[in-house]
Design a protein around this motif. Structure first.
Motif, mmCIF file in Angstrom:
data_model
loop_
_atom_site.group_PDB
_atom_site.id
_atom_site.type_symbol
_atom_site.label_atom_id
_atom_site.label_comp_id
_atom_site.label_asym_id
_atom_site.label_seq_id
_atom_site.Cartn_x
_atom_site.Cartn_y
_atom_site.Cartn_z
ATOM 1 N N THR A 1 60.214 49.419 30.798
ATOM 2 C CA THR A 1 59.327 49.980 29.792
ATOM 3 C C THR A 1 57.894 49.493 30.034
ATOM 4 O O THR A 1 57.679 48.315 30.313
ATOM 5 C CB THR A 1 59.769 49.548 28.382
ATOM 6 N N PRO A 2 56.906 50.382 29.933
ATOM 7 C CA PRO A 2 55.510 49.961 30.150
ATOM 8 C C PRO A 2 55.083 48.858 29.193
ATOM 9 O O PRO A 2 55.642 48.691 28.099
ATOM 10 C CB PRO A 2 54.713 51.256 29.884
ATOM 11 N N SER A 3 54.068 48.108 29.596
ATOM 12 C CA SER A 3 53.593 46.971 28.803
ATOM 13 C C SER A 3 52.926 47.391 27.507
ATOM 14 O O SER A 3 52.639 46.554 26.650
ATOM 15 C CB SER A 3 52.607 46.136 29.636
ATOM 16 N N THR A 4 52.666 48.677 27.318
ATOM 17 C CA THR A 4 52.040 49.168 26.093
ATOM 18 C C THR A 4 53.023 49.234 24.925
ATOM 19 O O THR A 4 52.613 49.415 23.787
ATOM 20 C CB THR A 4 51.441 50.571 26.321
ATOM 21 N N PHE A 5 54.327 49.102 25.204
ATOM 22 C CA PHE A 5 55.350 49.173 24.161
ATOM 23 C C PHE A 5 55.657 47.772 23.624
ATOM 24 O O PHE A 5 55.695 46.804 24.381
ATOM 25 C CB PHE A 5 56.641 49.785 24.708
ATOM 26 N N LYS A 6 55.905 47.688 22.316
ATOM 27 C CA LYS A 6 56.290 46.408 21.724
ATOM 28 C C LYS A 6 57.726 46.059 22.097
ATOM 29 O O LYS A 6 58.034 44.905 22.409
ATOM 30 C CB LYS A 6 56.142 46.471 20.199
ATOM 31 N N LYS A 7 58.608 47.055 22.049
ATOM 32 C CA LYS A 7 59.984 46.855 22.502
ATOM 33 C C LYS A 7 60.056 47.240 23.967
ATOM 34 O O LYS A 7 59.671 48.347 24.348
ATOM 35 C CB LYS A 7 60.951 47.723 21.694
ATOM 36 N N ARG A 8 60.555 46.322 24.782
ATOM 37 C CA ARG A 8 60.582 46.593 26.212
ATOM 38 C C ARG A 8 61.975 46.330 26.793
ATOM 39 O O ARG A 8 62.679 45.404 26.378
ATOM 40 C CB ARG A 8 59.539 45.743 26.955
ATOM 41 N N PHE A 9 62.341 47.178 27.744
ATOM 42 C CA PHE A 9 63.661 47.090 28.370
ATOM 43 C C PHE A 9 63.529 47.252 29.877
ATOM 44 O O PHE A 9 62.634 47.937 30.367
ATOM 45 C CB PHE A 9 64.578 48.200 27.834
ATOM 46 N N GLU A 10 64.418 46.595 30.592
ATOM 47 C CA GLU A 10 64.605 46.904 32.007
ATOM 48 C C GLU A 10 66.002 47.514 32.100
ATOM 49 O O GLU A 10 66.991 46.870 31.751
ATOM 50 C CB GLU A 10 64.487 45.667 32.881
ATOM 51 N N THR A 11 66.043 48.758 32.540
ATOM 52 C CA THR A 11 67.277 49.528 32.456
ATOM 53 C C THR A 11 67.788 49.946 33.818
ATOM 54 O O THR A 11 67.045 50.526 34.617
ATOM 55 C CB THR A 11 67.053 50.795 31.597
ATOM 56 N N ALA A 12 69.039 49.638 34.075
ATOM 57 C CA ALA A 12 69.709 50.113 35.284
ATOM 58 C C ALA A 12 70.313 51.471 34.991
ATOM 59 O O ALA A 12 71.101 51.606 34.046
ATOM 60 C CB ALA A 12 70.791 49.124 35.711
ATOM 61 N N PHE A 13 69.949 52.486 35.769
ATOM 62 C CA PHE A 13 70.513 53.820 35.612
ATOM 63 C C PHE A 13 71.602 54.025 36.666
ATOM 64 O O PHE A 13 71.360 53.843 37.866
ATOM 65 C CB PHE A 13 69.427 54.893 35.783
ATOM 66 N N TYR A 14 72.781 54.388 36.190
ATOM 67 C CA TYR A 14 73.900 54.695 37.081
ATOM 68 C C TYR A 14 74.177 56.192 37.036
ATOM 69 O O TYR A 14 73.869 56.870 36.056
ATOM 70 C CB TYR A 14 75.155 53.933 36.650
ATOM 71 N N MET A 15 74.766 56.691 38.098
ATOM 72 C CA MET A 15 75.174 58.091 38.140
ATOM 73 C C MET A 15 76.666 58.158 38.420
ATOM 74 O O MET A 15 77.195 57.411 39.252
ATOM 75 C CB MET A 15 74.409 58.857 39.219
ATOM 76 N N THR A 16 77.347 59.073 37.727
ATOM 77 C CA THR A 16 78.760 59.300 37.996
ATOM 78 C C THR A 16 79.080 60.770 37.795
ATOM 79 O O THR A 16 78.362 61.482 37.093
ATOM 80 C CB THR A 16 79.651 58.425 37.087
#
Length: 352
Positions: free
Chosen positions: A184-199
């Protein structure tokens, strides 16, 4: 970076695709993607259409999962080999200091599968008879009281393991492929690093939404979703718009599934958008763009350009990797640089 990361929550998301038995035209997509629409009360991006997923829970990393797998002679070594990734990867995939916690390659997959069950009632799993399946397509189980268990797991993530024990099944971690990772960009108060999987699934399972989190959901082709967004019928946040655009390179689910499995080995880089404010919109610069800053977290506000989106684009940058946004629904992706890491260039749905 070490001071920054504790403020960013790890999460996992699943790009769930299934063959479309109704697809007829030779030039159309023979598969659909499943996205859900968040409720208006959602604490993060309410009313957005997103892939199922959510924040990692401590129970997703519990060593108790290893005991469950071992009961059917699935060794820890075999589980560590899930994904077969040899290339570079973002920090979210790094093994933590806690020696008892599961390898993130496994725990992040468990998060994606658990959240998909919590939100949509779809249990991706295998039993002892299908553990050796080599089809490449994910398995799912429906012959149980899914609504009852969905409610229980939604209220207590640790009960997902208990569900698997009772049904004598195992989350189908083998059919999930690492696809991308977004911060998530630094401009957001809530921030996540998200792993996207495909199936990929051979047919669409039945769906039951969790009403507290999910407003509705639908199986639609990637192109249909993108064009619906441009028609202002729904809102796709930038990661969803980007990843669905990547799918436009493949009209066949089998070709996309094979590509995902082969590309996974090469690893992936972190996609960390940096937001620039223009007179008539916003630009998200992505890694690889010539104007991408050395420190993507240098500013907690949108960076002022004093230019229009079009003027900012024409500043003489030879390498572009960005998304331009005039409003919630009018967006376009710009990529004009060569990559040798097996990634797929998004296509522009307005030109198809």
């Amino acid at each position: 970076m070490s001071k920054l990361l504790p403020k960013i929550r790890s999460s996992s998301s699943l790009i769930l695709l299934a063959k479309d038995s109704k697809a007829k035209a030779a030039n159309s997509f023979d598969y659909n993607a499943l996205l859900l629409t968040r409720t208006q009360k959602s604490s993060f991006m309410p009313e957005s259409s997103v892939f199922p997923g959510g924040v990692c829970d401590a129970t997703d990393s519990s060593p108790a999962w290893l005991d469950h797998f071992r009961r059917n002679e699935i060794s820890a070594a075999k589980l560590r080999d899930v994904g077969h990734v040899k290339g570079p990867r973002p920090e979210i995939f790094e093994i933590k200091a806690d020696k008892e916690a599961l390898d993130p390659s496994l725990s992040l997959r468990l998060t994606a599968i658990r959240e998909t069950f919590e939100e949509l009632g779809i249990l991706l799993c295998r039993d002892s008879k299908s553990l050796t399946s080599t089809s490449g397509y994910a398995k799912f189980h429906e012959q149980f009281d899914g609504v009852h268990w969905q409610h229980i797991v939604h209220n207590d993530a640790s009960q997902f393991l208990e569900l698997c024990k009772e049904l004598e099944v195992f989350p189908d971690v083998w059919a999930l492929h690492e696809w991308s990772a977004w911060r998530t960009p630094s401009t957001f108060k809530k921030r996540f690093e998200t792993a996207f999987y495909m199936t990929a699934l051979e047919h669409e399972p039945s769906v039951h939404i969790e009403p507290n989190e999910v407003k509705d959901c639908a199986w639609r082709s990637p192109l249909d979703y993108l064009q619906a967004c441009l028609r202002k019928e729904l809102w796709l946040p930038p990661p969803q718009f980007y990843e669905l655009s990547r799918c436009l390179n493949f009209s066949s689910l089998e070709s996309l599934r094979q590509f995902a499995a082969e590309r996974e080995v090469k690893g992936l880089g972190l996609i960390h958008p940096v937001m620039y404010k223009c007179k008539n919109g916003t630009v998200h610069l992505l890694p690889g763009d010539e104007a991408y800053p050395a420190d993507p977290d240098a500013s907690s506000d949108k960076i002022e350009t004093g230019l229009t989106v079009e003027e900012f684009r024409s500043q003489g940058n030879d390498k572009l990797h960005r998304s331009e946004h005039w409003n919630q629904h009018q967006s376009q992706l710009l990529i004009n640089f060569d990559r040798e890491d097996g990634q797929v260039h998004p296509l522009d749905p307005t030109k198809l």
